[in-house]
Design an enzyme around this catalytic site. Structure first.
Site, PDB file in Angstrom:
ATOM      1  NE  ARG A 153      46.375  30.765  79.156  1.00  0.00           N
ATOM      2  CZ  ARG A 153      45.181  30.164  79.170  1.00  0.00           C
ATOM      3  NH1 ARG A 153      44.654  29.764  80.326  1.00  0.00           N
ATOM      4  NH2 ARG A 153      44.511  29.969  78.046  1.00  0.00           N
ATOM      5  CE  LYS A 190      45.624  34.154  77.784  1.00  0.00           C
ATOM      6  NZ  LYS A 190      46.126  34.163  76.394  1.00  0.00           N
ATOM      7  NE  ARG A 261      48.707  27.263  77.825  1.00  0.00           N
ATOM      8  CZ  ARG A 261      47.500  26.960  78.306  1.00  0.00           C
ATOM      9  NH1 ARG A 261      47.391  26.294  79.443  1.00  0.00           N
ATOM     10  NH2 ARG A 261      46.408  27.323  77.653  1.00  0.00           N
TER      11      ARG A 261
END
Length: 313
Positions: A153, A190, A261
Site C-alpha cells: 500500500r 492494517k 498493488r
C-alpha cells in the site's frame, strides 16, 4: 388521469424541480427522460392506479433490457420523487416506488495493468535517454519498482525505514523497514499486522541506485524514501509523481499506487495460482478480500481465449 395523457402533470413536476428545487437544466432534463420512460412502461395506466407490483415489473423490464443496477436505482429515485410530489396534488394511497429497490449492483473489479504495461511503466525512465537521472527520478524508480514488486500500500511504502531501529530515548522503534541482506521488506499494515514480503531483483537494484544519492533525512527519521526537502515522503506526493510518470511514459490509463498493488496480486496469481500466498503477501486478514483477484485472473484467461481460439467469436 392516464400516464400518457397527462403531460401537464409531468411538465408541472419538471417546472417545480427547476423553479422551486433550483435543479440544473441538465438534471431536470434527465428527470424528464426518466419520467417519460415510466409513462412508456405504464402504457396508459392512470398514475393513481400504478401499484408497487407495477413498479417492480417495470424495474425488472429495465434490468432484462441490460440496464445496470446503478441506472435503475437512479430512475427509481426520480419516479419516487415524482410520486411524492403528485401525492400533494391528487389522492394517492401510497407512493408505489417507496419500497422498491434496484437490483444489486455488480461489484466492480479492481483495475490492473497488463504484465507488459506494468513492466514498461516501472522500468521506463521519464526522461531523455542521454540525460543523467536526478535524485528525484532515482527515488521515483525505486518507489514504483517496489510498489509493483511487493504489492505494498502507498502508506506502507511511505512508512518504510532504511533499516530497523530499536527504541531509544526520544525515538520509537521502526515498525516497517527494508532488509537489504534478505531482499525483504517488513511491513506493519492494517490492524498493526506485521508481514514480510519479498523484494524482486529489479526493485533491489533500483533501491541501491537511490541509496547512492539519498542524503541524510532532515526530519530526524530513518525514512527510506525522502521528499526533495529531505523529509519522509508523503502518500500524496507518491500519487502525484506516479500519475505524472505514467503520463510521460504513455501508460494506457490513469495509474495510481493501488493499481500497482492490484497488478502485483493479479500477476502473481496468474503465474502461481497460489491464492493463499497472495493473501499473505497482501496482508489480507480474510481470503475473501483476495478472491477478487481470481476474477481478474479468469478475465485475463478469457481475453486470451477470445484472441486465440478460432471458435471464440
Amino acid at each position: 388521469m392516464a400516464a400518457d395523457a397527462a403531460p401537464d402533470r409531468t411538465a408541472a413536476w419538471l417546472l417545480h424541480l427547476a423553479t422551486q428545487r433550483k435543479l440544473s437544466a441538465h438534471t431536470v432534463s434527465a428527470y424528464g427522460r426518466d419520467i417519460a420512460e415510466l409513462a412508456r412502461l405504464a402504457e396508459g395506466t392512470d398514475w393513481t392506479a400504478i401499484s408497487v407490483g407495477d413498479i417492480r415489473r417495470f424495474a425488472a423490464k429495465l434490468h432484462a433490457s441490460g440496464q445496470d443496477g446503478r441506472t435503475i436505482a437512479r430512475k427509481l429515485s426520480a419516479w419516487r420523487g415524482f410520486f411524492d410530489w403528485l401525492a400533494d396534488r391528487v389522492p394517492l394511497a401510497t407512493n408505489p416506488v417507496e419500497s422498491v429497490r434496484a437490483p444489486k449492483r455488480a461489484k466492480s473489479l479492481p483495475k490492473a495493468l497488463s504484465v507488459d504495461d506494468a513492466v514498461q511503466l516501472v522500468a521506463t525512465p521519464a526522461r531523455k535517454a542521454a540525460a543523467a537521472p536526478t535524485p528525484a527520478e532515482l527515488c521515483n524508480t525505486a518507489m514504483f519498482e517496489l510498489l509493483y514488486s511487493s504489492g505494498l500500500r502507498v502508506s506502507e511504502l511511505c512508512s518504510l525505514d532504511l533499516h530497523y531501529v530499536k527504541a531509544e530515548a526520544g525515538r520509537s522503534a521502526s515498525l516497517s523497514w527494508l532488509e537489504r541482506d534478505n531482499g525483504e521488506v517488513v511491513v506493519t499494515g492494517k490492524g498493526n499486522k506485521m508481514r514480510r514480503v519479498p523484494v524482486g531483483a529489479a526493485a533491489m537494484a533500483a533501491i541501491a541506485a537511490w541509496l547512492q544519492v539519498r542524503g541524510a533525512p532532515k526530519d530526524g527519521s530513518n525514512a527510506l524514501f525522502l521528499s526533495e526537502r529531505g523529509s519522509r515522503i508523503a502518500p500524496r506526493v507518491v500519487q502525484t509523481r506516479l500519475k505524472a510518470h505514467a503520463l510521460a511514459t504513455g501508460a494506457p490509463m490513469h495509474v495510481h499506487p493501488h493499481m500497482l498493488r492490484h497488478s502485483f496480486a493479479s500477476h502473481v496469481l496468474q503465474s502461481s495460482g497460489d491464492l493463499r500466498a497472495v493473501q499473505e503477501m497482501l496482508g489480507h486478514t480474510s481470503i475473501t478480500s483476495t478472491q477478487v483477484y481470481t476474477a481478474l485472473d479468469f478475465q485475463h484467461l478469457a481475453q486470451v481465449y477470445d484472441k486465440a481460439h478460432p471458435r471464440a467469436k
